[in-house]
Design a protein around this motif. Sequence first.
Motif, PDB file in Angstrom:
ATOM      1  N   LEU A  80      22.207  -3.626  30.422  1.00  0.00           N
ATOM      2  CA  LEU A  80      22.380  -2.253  30.733  1.00  0.00           C
ATOM      3  C   LEU A  80      21.300  -1.416  31.086  1.00  0.00           C
ATOM      4  O   LEU A  80      21.207  -0.708  31.980  1.00  0.00           O
ATOM      5  CB  LEU A  80      23.567  -1.604  29.706  1.00  0.00           C
ATOM      6  N   HIS A  81      20.411  -1.375  30.114  1.00  0.00           N
ATOM      7  CA  HIS A  81      19.134  -0.737  30.370  1.00  0.00           C
ATOM      8  C   HIS A  81      18.478  -1.068  31.535  1.00  0.00           C
ATOM      9  O   HIS A  81      17.862  -0.145  32.345  1.00  0.00           O
ATOM     10  CB  HIS A  81      18.228  -0.790  29.048  1.00  0.00           C
ATOM     11  N   LEU A  82      18.189  -2.381  31.927  1.00  0.00           N
ATOM     12  CA  LEU A  82      17.666  -2.853  33.092  1.00  0.00           C
ATOM     13  C   LEU A  82      18.154  -2.114  34.306  1.00  0.00           C
ATOM     14  O   LEU A  82      17.605  -1.886  35.034  1.00  0.00           O
ATOM     15  CB  LEU A  82      17.521  -4.359  33.106  1.00  0.00           C
ATOM     16  N   VAL A  83      19.516  -2.351  34.598  1.00  0.00           N
ATOM     17  CA  VAL A  83      20.194  -1.745  35.522  1.00  0.00           C
ATOM     18  C   VAL A  83      20.341  -0.359  35.497  1.00  0.00           C
ATOM     19  O   VAL A  83      20.186   0.537  36.532  1.00  0.00           O
ATOM     20  CB  VAL A  83      21.567  -2.392  35.827  1.00  0.00           C
ATOM     21  N   PHE A  84      20.036   0.270  34.483  1.00  0.00           N
ATOM     22  CA  PHE A  84      19.766   1.809  34.359  1.00  0.00           C
ATOM     23  C   PHE A  84      18.574   2.225  34.960  1.00  0.00           C
ATOM     24  O   PHE A  84      18.481   3.236  35.638  1.00  0.00           O
ATOM     25  CB  PHE A  84      20.043   2.248  33.000  1.00  0.00           C
ATOM     26  N   TYR A  85      17.477   1.559  34.595  1.00  0.00           N
ATOM     27  CA  TYR A  85      16.080   1.598  35.203  1.00  0.00           C
ATOM     28  C   TYR A  85      16.108   1.785  36.707  1.00  0.00           C
ATOM     29  O   TYR A  85      15.642   2.478  37.400  1.00  0.00           O
ATOM     30  CB  TYR A  85      15.177   0.819  34.651  1.00  0.00           C
ATOM     31  N   ALA A  86      16.797   0.460  37.104  1.00  0.00           N
ATOM     32  CA  ALA A  86      16.871   0.274  38.491  1.00  0.00           C
ATOM     33  C   ALA A  86      17.465   1.335  39.115  1.00  0.00           C
ATOM     34  O   ALA A  86      17.383   1.668  40.370  1.00  0.00           O
ATOM     35  CB  ALA A  86      17.500  -1.019  38.879  1.00  0.00           C
ATOM     36  N   ARG A  87      18.667   1.891  38.622  1.00  0.00           N
ATOM     37  CA  ARG A  87      19.407   3.007  39.324  1.00  0.00           C
ATOM     38  C   ARG A  87      18.534   4.218  39.669  1.00  0.00           C
ATOM     39  O   ARG A  87      18.517   4.728  40.529  1.00  0.00           O
ATOM     40  CB  ARG A  87      20.874   3.044  38.626  1.00  0.00           C
ATOM     41  N   GLU A  91      16.859   6.244  42.970  1.00  0.00           N
ATOM     42  CA  GLU A  91      17.250   7.761  43.361  1.00  0.00           C
ATOM     43  C   GLU A  91      15.928   8.468  43.877  1.00  0.00           C
ATOM     44  O   GLU A  91      16.011   9.420  44.667  1.00  0.00           O
ATOM     45  CB  GLU A  91      17.599   8.451  42.011  1.00  0.00           C
ATOM     46  N   THR A  92      14.785   7.767  43.496  1.00  0.00           N
ATOM     47  CA  THR A  92      13.506   8.303  43.879  1.00  0.00           C
ATOM     48  C   THR A  92      13.152   7.268  45.352  1.00  0.00           C
ATOM     49  O   THR A  92      11.859   7.543  45.738  1.00  0.00           O
ATOM     50  CB  THR A  92      12.538   8.478  42.889  1.00  0.00           C
ATOM     51  N   ASN A  93      13.869   6.461  45.542  1.00  0.00           N
ATOM     52  CA  ASN A  93      13.571   5.551  46.727  1.00  0.00           C
ATOM     53  C   ASN A  93      12.170   4.619  46.164  1.00  0.00           C
ATOM     54  O   ASN A  93      11.436   4.241  47.315  1.00  0.00           O
ATOM     55  CB  ASN A  93      13.202   6.217  47.876  1.00  0.00           C
ATOM     56  N   ASP A  94      11.836   4.458  45.033  1.00  0.00           N
ATOM     57  CA  ASP A  94      10.697   3.557  44.735  1.00  0.00           C
ATOM     58  C   ASP A  94      11.115   2.284  44.636  1.00  0.00           C
ATOM     59  O   ASP A  94      10.387   1.416  44.860  1.00  0.00           O
ATOM     60  CB  ASP A  94      10.211   4.085  43.226  1.00  0.00           C
ATOM     61  N   PHE A  95      12.273   1.818  44.033  1.00  0.00           N
ATOM     62  CA  PHE A  95      12.747   0.447  44.082  1.00  0.00           C
ATOM     63  C   PHE A  95      14.279   0.544  43.419  1.00  0.00           C
ATOM     64  O   PHE A  95      14.633   1.418  43.078  1.00  0.00           O
ATOM     65  CB  PHE A  95      12.138  -0.470  43.100  1.00  0.00           C
ATOM     66  N   ASN A  96      14.706  -0.471  43.980  1.00  0.00           N
ATOM     67  CA  ASN A  96      16.443  -0.715  43.593  1.00  0.00           C
ATOM     68  C   ASN A  96      16.581  -1.992  42.726  1.00  0.00           C
ATOM     69  O   ASN A  96      15.599  -2.647  42.587  1.00  0.00           O
ATOM     70  CB  ASN A  96      17.297  -0.465  44.612  1.00  0.00           C
ATOM     71  N   ILE A  97      17.912  -2.330  42.577  1.00  0.00           N
ATOM     72  CA  ILE A  97      17.955  -3.546  41.875  1.00  0.00           C
ATOM     73  C   ILE A  97      17.739  -4.738  42.599  1.00  0.00           C
ATOM     74  O   ILE A  97      17.198  -5.615  42.018  1.00  0.00           O
ATOM     75  CB  ILE A  97      19.541  -3.499  41.206  1.00  0.00           C
ATOM     76  N   THR A  98      18.073  -4.784  43.907  1.00  0.00           N
ATOM     77  CA  THR A  98      17.678  -5.942  44.712  1.00  0.00           C
ATOM     78  C   THR A  98      16.071  -5.998  44.638  1.00  0.00           C
ATOM     79  O   THR A  98      15.627  -7.152  44.695  1.00  0.00           O
ATOM     80  CB  THR A  98      18.217  -5.653  46.232  1.00  0.00           C
ATOM     81  N   ASP A  99      15.266  -5.009  44.802  1.00  0.00           N
ATOM     82  CA  ASP A  99      14.015  -5.018  44.894  1.00  0.00           C
ATOM     83  C   ASP A  99      13.505  -5.537  43.478  1.00  0.00           C
ATOM     84  O   ASP A  99      12.395  -6.694  43.485  1.00  0.00           O
ATOM     85  CB  ASP A  99      13.175  -3.761  45.024  1.00  0.00           C
ATOM     86  N   VAL A 100      14.029  -5.289  42.286  1.00  0.00           N
ATOM     87  CA  VAL A 100      13.666  -5.910  41.007  1.00  0.00           C
ATOM     88  C   VAL A 100      13.904  -7.325  41.019  1.00  0.00           C
ATOM     89  O   VAL A 100      13.037  -8.100  40.556  1.00  0.00           O
ATOM     90  CB  VAL A 100      14.395  -5.197  40.006  1.00  0.00           C
TER      91      VAL A 100
END
Length: 267
Positions: A73-80, A84-93
């Motif tokens: 949960l924490h991992l997907v939370f960080y990705a979310r 929001e800042t367009n730095d990375f998303n879960i696909t990028d991770v």
Amino acid sequence: MPITAPTTAHNSATAFERLLTIMNDLRENCPWDRKQTLESLRHLTIEETYELSDAILSGDMTEIKKELGDIMLHLVFYARIGSETNDFNITDVLNSICDKLINRHPHIYGDIDVNNDEDVKRNWEQIKLKEGNKSVLGGVPASLPALVKATRIQEKARGIGFDWENKSQVWEKVEEEMQEFKTEFNVENNEAIDHEKAEAEFGDLMFSLINYARFININPEDALEKTNRKFIKRFQHLENRAREQGKLLQDMTLAEMDIYWNEAKNL
């Protein structure tokens, strides 16, 4: 109006999609989840990691599963938050870790031959240097607990061949450091000691013991934690037995406490 919760999934891909959907729902609609930042989640993630560690040491598979879910949960939370800042998303991770694993396993996805796991570790460190790491030790987090950090430092040094040849050499180093510490800070000598120097010598002794543990495949962090747990169990038995006798520990002699302590050792 309540949001319809995504139904239970029956394969890993749809289960992951379910978690992402729930994460998005929480981030958009829950006041607590909306408030969180990378920084505010950090200490919670550390806590969850230690809870997973506790579950692993206890051998509790149900708790391990639960704690893995918390960390996921924490991992997907960080990705979310990153999305929001367009730095990375879960696909990028996910693509980033996949690309790294492919690149660092040329014996699987390339034409490199390896004979054992030591070859794999050596290749891993060499590839990291080619990727831009200025030091083999650069990947050791500065904030790691000292015991874990010492282990990782030694493992990484070993990865490029900087290591003792056999465990007898390492044990000689342990005995050398022990003798140096004993000679310099003999407990039978009541003279004042140089605390800074004593601390340094004690650090050298611990580092050499951690090194020896690595040579005989003992994880020093796990070993010490198991000893901590053993001490807690025995000490709590001592407390309980004293309470049964209507006594306070501080009013008991060491000989009296030893009776209950030895009892605990046989439980």
